[in-house]
Design an enzyme around this catalytic site. Structure first.
Site, PDB file in Angstrom:
ATOM      1  N   GLY A 176       0.969  -1.093  -0.096  1.00  0.00           N
ATOM      2  CA  GLY A 176       0.099   0.007  -0.030  1.00  0.00           C
ATOM      3  C   GLY A 176       1.026   1.295  -0.068  1.00  0.00           C
ATOM      4  O   GLY A 176       1.979   1.266   0.146  1.00  0.00           O
ATOM      5  N   GLY A 211       0.515  -4.598   0.953  1.00  0.00           N
ATOM      6  CA  GLY A 211      -0.731  -4.454   0.634  1.00  0.00           C
ATOM      7  C   GLY A 211      -0.907  -5.422  -0.738  1.00  0.00           C
ATOM      8  O   GLY A 211      -1.966  -5.899  -0.746  1.00  0.00           O
ATOM      9  N   GLU A 233       6.083  -4.849   7.735  1.00  0.00           N
ATOM     10  CA  GLU A 233       5.344  -3.852   8.413  1.00  0.00           C
ATOM     11  C   GLU A 233       5.996  -3.471   9.763  1.00  0.00           C
ATOM     12  O   GLU A 233       6.226  -2.300  10.287  1.00  0.00           O
ATOM     13  CB  GLU A 233       3.965  -4.210   8.705  1.00  0.00           C
ATOM     14  CG  GLU A 233       3.175  -4.310   7.404  1.00  0.00           C
ATOM     15  CD  GLU A 233       3.209  -5.536   6.684  1.00  0.00           C
ATOM     16  OE1 GLU A 233       2.544  -5.199   5.335  1.00  0.00           O
ATOM     17  OE2 GLU A 233       3.849  -6.414   6.850  1.00  0.00           O
ATOM     18  N   ASP A 288      -0.843  -6.665   8.386  1.00  0.00           N
ATOM     19  CA  ASP A 288      -2.174  -6.390   8.137  1.00  0.00           C
ATOM     20  C   ASP A 288      -2.828  -7.175   6.876  1.00  0.00           C
ATOM     21  O   ASP A 288      -2.288  -8.187   6.667  1.00  0.00           O
ATOM     22  CB  ASP A 288      -2.635  -4.999   8.301  1.00  0.00           C
ATOM     23  CG  ASP A 288      -2.137  -4.131   7.039  1.00  0.00           C
ATOM     24  OD1 ASP A 288      -1.063  -4.386   6.465  1.00  0.00           O
ATOM     25  OD2 ASP A 288      -2.763  -3.283   6.625  1.00  0.00           O
TER      26      ASP A 288
END
Length: 482
Positions: free
Chosen positions: A97, A149, A172, A180
């Site tokens: 992301g 992402g 992350e 996530d």
């Protein structure tokens, strides 16, 4: 090439990168690009091509909204049979992301920026959950960098194809965040403690090792992807066929492009290293993991490469956000029991808390914007400074951040479609029947009519790591966490 004539192109190998940055950020998207994601129809196949190669196809809100809308449209279409997602350009499927944009947004707009950033995660998670509960065969071409992402767009697919150019990681904790995009669900369900290890360390899996580890369900050469897309477009499903039957047909079609596994890339998370990972990352407290790694480092009875691995892993963990490490470890333990819907709802709350935590902005600024070789300034700075109360705040949301998912009625605690290599517990069940040697066990996991790619290699590794022999040469299962 006109959009209607465009066929999904496989990515070309390139240097690894973790996430893309954005040159400018505002509360609104800085610019609208109608071609940041391209869609195409080839008979019954529908393709999604992430089209930001200059940003390693990093996912932004514009792309997520377009994909979400198109997937809902195709789910209701009788003409759309198979969905394929891939990435454009020379390097990546999707490098993550666009978190650099989010961090700059947080810094520029304070609370409103944090709320807008969390809204992006809500959009992204709804898309990922839709993929995880999709009612038609969805195939991810993980050709190139697949991180953050990008993992969310791929790992919940029933069919995930790795190539020699795949580079997988969940990085992350390096930026003060947590794994996530459904990592709460996917990672704890990898075998042994592989998922916890990947989540905490951000270890990268290259090429066929993404397949061996269970991240991908299939492996083919990148040069075959375009031909595979064309071949899949020839499939005509019967109206009465269920999802299992359709996926089996797709898997058999992929097998047509099997050219074997690379002999110069041995299984990475195997043998003594896999044993060490399961020994060290079985604990539910970071301090216990650190002590276990220190014991490995000092144990002269262990092979030198395992002691070196322990040293390097300790160094890696010392550079990660202490808050991220403790939150991620608890996430891995709780996520083992979450349903797919619970995983995304809980992650939405966790993401909201991280948007207001100083480690996220500090980590992204250092690692992705300024690209500093120096470890970011973490707050708190050490593991012992992160209390249980601090960690619990990321999980005790009590409906503070509600999120409605697209397919609320489709929920499960295990992926409904088991694809990919044979699982260790299946091998254990056969060995425990007794009276068999390795030559008798291995063929039991071949598909009828021939060899399934990687089966022999996987079963041989599991047997070597977990079995002894009795006086007659029969296998005895001796241990290992399933």
């Amino acid at each position: 090439m006109p959009l209607k004539a465009k066929i999904l192109n496989p990515a070309i190998v390139g240097q690894a990168a973790t996430m893309a940055t954005s040159p400018q950020v505002s509360m609104k998207e800085s610019s609208y690009d109608p071609d940041d994601v391209l869609f195409n129809a080839i008979y019954g196949v529908r393709t999604i091509e992430l089209n930001r190669p200059e940003k390693l196809n990093s996912l932004n809100g514009s792309m997520a909204r377009k994909i979400l809308s198109r997937l809902k449209e195709w789910e209701n279409s009788q003409l759309a049979s198979v969905i394929i997602i891939g990435g454009a350009g020379p390097k990546a499927f999707c490098a993550g992301g666009d978190v650099a944009a989010l961090a700059q947004q947080n810094a520029s707009y304070g609370l409103k920026g944090q709320e807008a950033s969390q809204a992006y995660f809500g959009l992204e998670y709804r898309l990922d959950h839709l993929i995880a509960t999709y009612s038609k065969p969805y195939i991810a071409y993980m050709d190139g960098i697949t991180m953050g992402g990008g993992v969310g767009l791929a790992v919940h697919a029933p069919i995930r194809i790795a190539t020699e150019r795949t580079l997988f990681a969940m990085p992350e904790t390096t930026i003060g965040f947590f794994p996530d995009v459904g990592g709460s669900f996917f990672l704890p369900r990898l075998e042994g403690r592989i998922g916890t290890y990947l989540a905490l360390t951000s270890e990268r899996l290259k090429g066929v090792n993404a397949f061996y580890a269970g991240v991908a369900t299939h492996y083919i050469d990148s040069s075959s992807l375009s031909s595979l897309t064309a071949r899949l477009a020839e499939i005509e499903f019967k109206d009465y066929e269920d999802m299992y039957s359709r996926l089996a047909t797709v898997a058999a079609t992929i097998a047509e492009f099997d050219t074997g596994l690379p002999h110069d890339e041995p299984m990475l998370l195997a043998g003594e290293l896999r044993k060490a990972i399961d020994r060290c990352f079985v604990y539910t407290e970071m301090e216990s993991i650190i002590r276990a790694l220190e014991d490995e480092e000092k144990n002269t009875k262990l092979p030198q490469h395992i002691r070196d691995w322990a040293t390097n892993t300790l160094k890696t963990l010392s550079e990660r956000s202490p808050t991220s490490l403790k939150v991620t470890l608890k996430q891995m333990e709780l996520g083992r029991n979450w349903s797919i819907g619970e995983a995304f709802r809980n992650e939405y709350h966790m993401a909201g808390n991280f948007m207001s935590h100083p480690d996220f902005d500090s980590g992204v600024s250092a690692r992705l914007i300024h690209k500093s070789p120096i470890t970011p300034t973490w707050n708190p700075p050490a593991l012992q400074d992160v209390t249980s109360k601090d960690v619990d705040e990321f999980f005790n949301h009590q409906g503070k951040f509600p999120m409605k998912l697209m397919n609320d009625r489709r929920d499960y605690k295990e992926y409904p479609f088991r694809m990919g290599l044979v699982r260790e517990n299946e091998i254990e069940d056969v060995v425990r029947q007794g009276g068999q040697n390795a030559k008798q066990v291995i063929p039991k996991f071949f598909d009828e009519g021939g060899r399934k790619l990687g089966t022999k290699e996987k079963v041989k590794e599991v047997l070597a790591r977990n079995c002894d022999q009795d006086g007659q040469g029969y296998l005895i299962w001796k241990g290992g966490e399933p």
